[in-house]
Design a protein around this motif. Structure first.
Motif, PDB file in Angstrom:
ATOM      1  N   VAL A 152       0.877  -1.178   0.000  1.00 21.35           N
ATOM      2  CA  VAL A 152       0.000   0.000   0.000  1.00 21.35           C
ATOM      3  C   VAL A 152       0.908   1.220   0.000  1.00 21.35           C
ATOM      4  N   PRO A 153       0.610   2.267  -0.764  1.00 20.77           N
ATOM      5  CA  PRO A 153       1.554   3.372  -0.937  1.00 20.77           C
ATOM      6  C   PRO A 153       1.620   4.367   0.216  1.00 20.77           C
ATOM      7  N   PHE A 154       1.414   3.899   1.445  1.00 24.38           N
ATOM      8  CA  PHE A 154       1.595   4.753   2.622  1.00 24.38           C
ATOM      9  C   PHE A 154       1.672   3.839   3.842  1.00 24.38           C
ATOM     10  N   PRO A 155       2.322   4.279   4.908  1.00 20.13           N
ATOM     11  CA  PRO A 155       2.434   3.447   6.106  1.00 20.13           C
ATOM     12  C   PRO A 155       1.073   3.158   6.724  1.00 20.13           C
ATOM     13  N   GLN A 156       1.000   2.064   7.444  1.00 22.37           N
ATOM     14  CA  GLN A 156      -0.241   1.701   8.132  1.00 22.37           C
ATOM     15  C   GLN A 156      -0.621   2.805   9.115  1.00 22.37           C
ATOM     16  N   PRO A 157      -1.830   3.403   8.976  1.00 26.92           N
ATOM     17  CA  PRO A 157      -2.223   4.471   9.902  1.00 26.92           C
ATOM     18  C   PRO A 157      -2.529   3.921  11.290  1.00 26.92           C
ATOM     19  N   ALA A 158      -2.506   4.811  12.277  1.00 28.81           N
ATOM     20  CA  ALA A 158      -2.792   4.412  13.653  1.00 28.81           C
ATOM     21  C   ALA A 158      -4.267   4.094  13.856  1.00 28.81           C
ATOM     22  N   GLY A 159      -5.123   4.618  13.007  1.00 30.48           N
ATOM     23  CA  GLY A 159      -6.558   4.368  13.096  1.00 30.48           C
ATOM     24  C   GLY A 159      -7.206   4.675  11.759  1.00 30.48           C
ATOM     25  N   ASP A 160      -8.443   4.200  11.590  1.00 23.61           N
ATOM     26  CA  ASP A 160      -9.133   4.333  10.310  1.00 23.61           C
ATOM     27  C   ASP A 160     -10.589   4.680  10.593  1.00 23.61           C
ATOM     28  N   PHE A 161     -10.984   5.930  10.302  1.00 23.31           N
ATOM     29  CA  PHE A 161     -12.333   6.409  10.601  1.00 23.31           C
ATOM     30  C   PHE A 161     -13.160   6.496   9.314  1.00 23.31           C
ATOM     31  N   THR A 162     -14.421   6.104   9.398  1.00 20.31           N
ATOM     32  CA  THR A 162     -15.369   6.286   8.299  1.00 20.31           C
ATOM     33  C   THR A 162     -16.337   7.395   8.655  1.00 20.31           C
ATOM     34  N   ILE A 163     -16.518   8.342   7.734  1.00 22.92           N
ATOM     35  CA  ILE A 163     -17.415   9.472   7.965  1.00 22.92           C
ATOM     36  C   ILE A 163     -18.354   9.599   6.768  1.00 22.92           C
ATOM     37  N   LEU A 164     -19.639   9.342   7.009  1.00 24.20           N
ATOM     38  CA  LEU A 164     -20.661   9.505   5.979  1.00 24.20           C
ATOM     39  C   LEU A 164     -21.320  10.869   6.159  1.00 24.20           C
ATOM     40  N   ILE A 165     -21.240  11.687   5.123  1.00 25.80           N
ATOM     41  CA  ILE A 165     -21.796  13.032   5.173  1.00 25.80           C
ATOM     42  C   ILE A 165     -22.888  13.148   4.116  1.00 25.80           C
ATOM     43  N   GLY A 166     -23.827  14.058   4.342  1.00 20.43           N
ATOM     44  CA  GLY A 166     -24.873  14.229   3.345  1.00 20.43           C
ATOM     45  C   GLY A 166     -25.917  15.230   3.782  1.00 20.43           C
ATOM     46  N   ASP A 167     -26.597  15.814   2.803  1.00 19.97           N
ATOM     47  CA  ASP A 167     -27.710  16.706   3.119  1.00 19.97           C
ATOM     48  C   ASP A 167     -28.900  15.874   3.593  1.00 19.97           C
TER      49      ASP A 167
END
Length: 548
Positions: free
Chosen positions: A153-168
């Motif tokens: 993967v082209p970046f180091p493993q992140p410390a955490g992974d958040f999902t954010i669903l946005i919408g009107d």
């Protein structure tokens, strides 16, 4: 259908799985769709929403590249229901796309089991209800597709992974009331507010992070109409992925995320420990709305936070940002087009389409169109009509390649494309609103974005990016401007092309690409599933033999 009817479903699944390699994994999901009352804000009474497994938004689906998915959906609503998969590449399998042009709706009290294969796909996506205006009531959830173990993967493993669903969001309005307005020929108003992960009142919601660490944020705009801006005040957003494509890692102070689009960013917690606002705000509208959640440093001793600010409406800034988003050609395991990998700029164009939206009144009702054709759903899913050779449901070529001067006509619009065609598609926007378009079953290269007050011409090709244009499935078209894409039609089936402005889609701004191969081989397209629901004029038809 029942869950295990006489072993038929199991046999069907074993046949489907035989199409893929034996070492590929199978993932089973059971999703139950119900109504529920949820308080999205403390300022209005609870609103009736669509829940998936009792949740709003629905549960996130964690997947891995090359998985076989078996997703059983139980419809406990009082109306038909379908789930569709925004951005997923259902190779050779438009029967499982989950839109009315390909799939019969799941009747109330019944269930249907989707079965499809994720072919070399990674990234951030979402699922949503595709019928009527059910999307205005929820029923959506995130999809996360991870790389196989050992794949770089082209970046180091992140410390955490958040999902954010946005919408009107239409606070306090039922989706059936919105549908009734549209059916009555009236356009619905603009949405009232902005939700973050299903909540409008998020000032007390926080994400906790550690100073000095880097986190991944996956953001999807699951709304119905409005472009939104995402910002973490005081922090830079390093863009790393767009709808399954690793990007050149460019830093931004904020990102415009148009309806239907998904982005991944890395954020390093390099600021003094305190609370910071994660701000989501509407863009390019006269009436502005914002929402925020708190980014909390774990070692912060202060309850103060950097407050939110209102994003501006600078379209030129947004255009410049969109042009800067490019594919990372050095990243491994990117999806590669069968007709030339990343050498898309060298492939001969088979055909050029110029698609232009329009609005008008037909039979005293508001309608929207593409190239003068306003889509009318047929009484039978188009894919089934094509499979069973049922005449009179649709006509290939019922929408022209270029806009004409005539007014709007109503038609079940289908555009014919040959398998392996390579098309240039130009979206010309003569209106004052940002438009967003999506193509099911495909990614395409966004090769050109025009300046404001510009019209596309053959000379515009001189400025195309023919080396590392971003590959994605949803693109925006700025007001009084144009966007050009290249797409390799290497996925046989019936695929929905639509406006992501959902009311416009419902009132006709969509059509279907019929990608046809004369070979009629399972190597090009999977057969009709044995468990496929049959409806309309296909109700009494008999399935042909299921040939593996």
């Amino acid at each position: 259908m029942a869950w295990w009817p006489d072993g038929g479903f199991l046999m069907m699944m074993m046949t489907i799985i035989s199409f893929v390699q034996a070492e590929d994994s199978n993932r089973f999901f059971d999703l139950r769709v119900t109504y529920g009352n949820v308080s999205v804000t403390k300022y209005v009474p609870p609103t009736r929403v669509i829940l998936i497994n009792g949740k709003f938004p629905g549960p996130e689906l964690y997947l891995v590249t090359n998985d076989n998915l078996i997703i059983n959906v139980h419809n406990d609503l009082d109306e038909p229901f379908l789930l569709s998969w925004n951005g997923l590449h259902l190779k050779r399998n438009s029967y499982q796309d989950g839109v009315y042009g390909t799939t019969c709706p799941i009747p109330p009290g019944k269930n249907y089991t989707y079965a499809f294969h994720l072919e070399d796909q990674i990234g951030s996506f979402f699922y949503f209800p595709s019928l009527a205006v059910q999307k205005a009531a929820g029923g959506f959830g995130a999809i996360r597709i991870l790389s196989r173990p050992g794949t770089p993967v082209p970046f180091p493993q992140p410390a955490g992974d958040f999902t954010i669903l946005i919408g009107d969001w239409y606070t306090g309005e039922d989706h059936k009331d919105l549908k009734a307005r549209l059916d009555g020929g009236r356009m619905i108003p603009r949405p009232y507010s902005v939700l973050i992960n299903g909540n409008e009142d998020t000032a007390s919601t926080s994400l906790t992070v550690d100073k000095g660490k880097t986190y991944r944020f996956r953001i999807s705009n699951v709304g119905l109409q409005l472009s939104l801006n995402f910002e973490i005040l005081g922090h830079m957003l390093k863009l790393v992925e767009v709808e399954g494509t690793y990007t050149i890692q460019t830093k931004f102070t904020s990102l415009d995320i148009h309806v239907g689009q998904s982005y991944s960013v890395l954020v390093t917690m390099d600021q003094p420990p305190q609370n910071y606002s994660i701000v989501v705000g509407t863009r390019f509208t006269d009436s502005r709305s914002t929402n925020r959640i708190i980014l909390h440093y774990s070692n912060s001793k202060s309850s103060k936070f950097v407050p939110n600010r209102q994003p501006d409406n600078d379209i030129d800034f947004s255009i410049k940002q969109a042009r800067s988003i490019k594919t990372n050609l050095t990243a491994s395991r990117q999806r590669q087009d069968a007709q030339g990998s990343y050498h898309y700029g060298r492939i001969k164009i088979s055909r050029t389409l110029i698609l232009e939206s329009s609005a008008g009144v037909v039979n005293r009702k508001q309608r929207y169109a593409i190239n003068g054709v306003s889509f009318v759903p047929a009484d039978t899913p188009l894919k089934l009509a094509d499979y069973f050779k049922i005449k009179g449901v649709f006509k290939v070529g019922s929408i022209p390649d270029k806009p004409g001067r005539a007014g709007i006509r109503l038609e079940t619009a289908v555009m014919g494309v040959h398998h392996k065609d390579f098309l240039e598609i130009v979206f010309q926007n003569r209106e004052k609103y940002v438009q967003t378009y999506h193509l099911d079953g495909y990614n395409f290269w966004v090769v050109g974005i025009g300046n404001r007050w510009s019209t596309w011409s053959h000379a515009s090709r001189r400025d195309y990016n023919l080396r590392d244009a971003i590959s994605r499935s949803t693109t925006q078209v700025y007001p009084k401007s144009w966007t050009a894409i290249y797409v390799a039609f290497d996925n046989v089936g019936m695929w929905n092309f639509r406006s992501e402005f959902w009311a416009r889609q419902y009132l006709g701004q969509q059509f279907y690409f019929r990608v046809h191969s004369p070979a009629n081989s399972s190597r090009d397209e999977y057969p009709l599933p044995k468990n496929a629901l049959l409806c309309g004029r296909a109700s009494n038809r008999h399935r042909r033999d299921f040939i593996p």
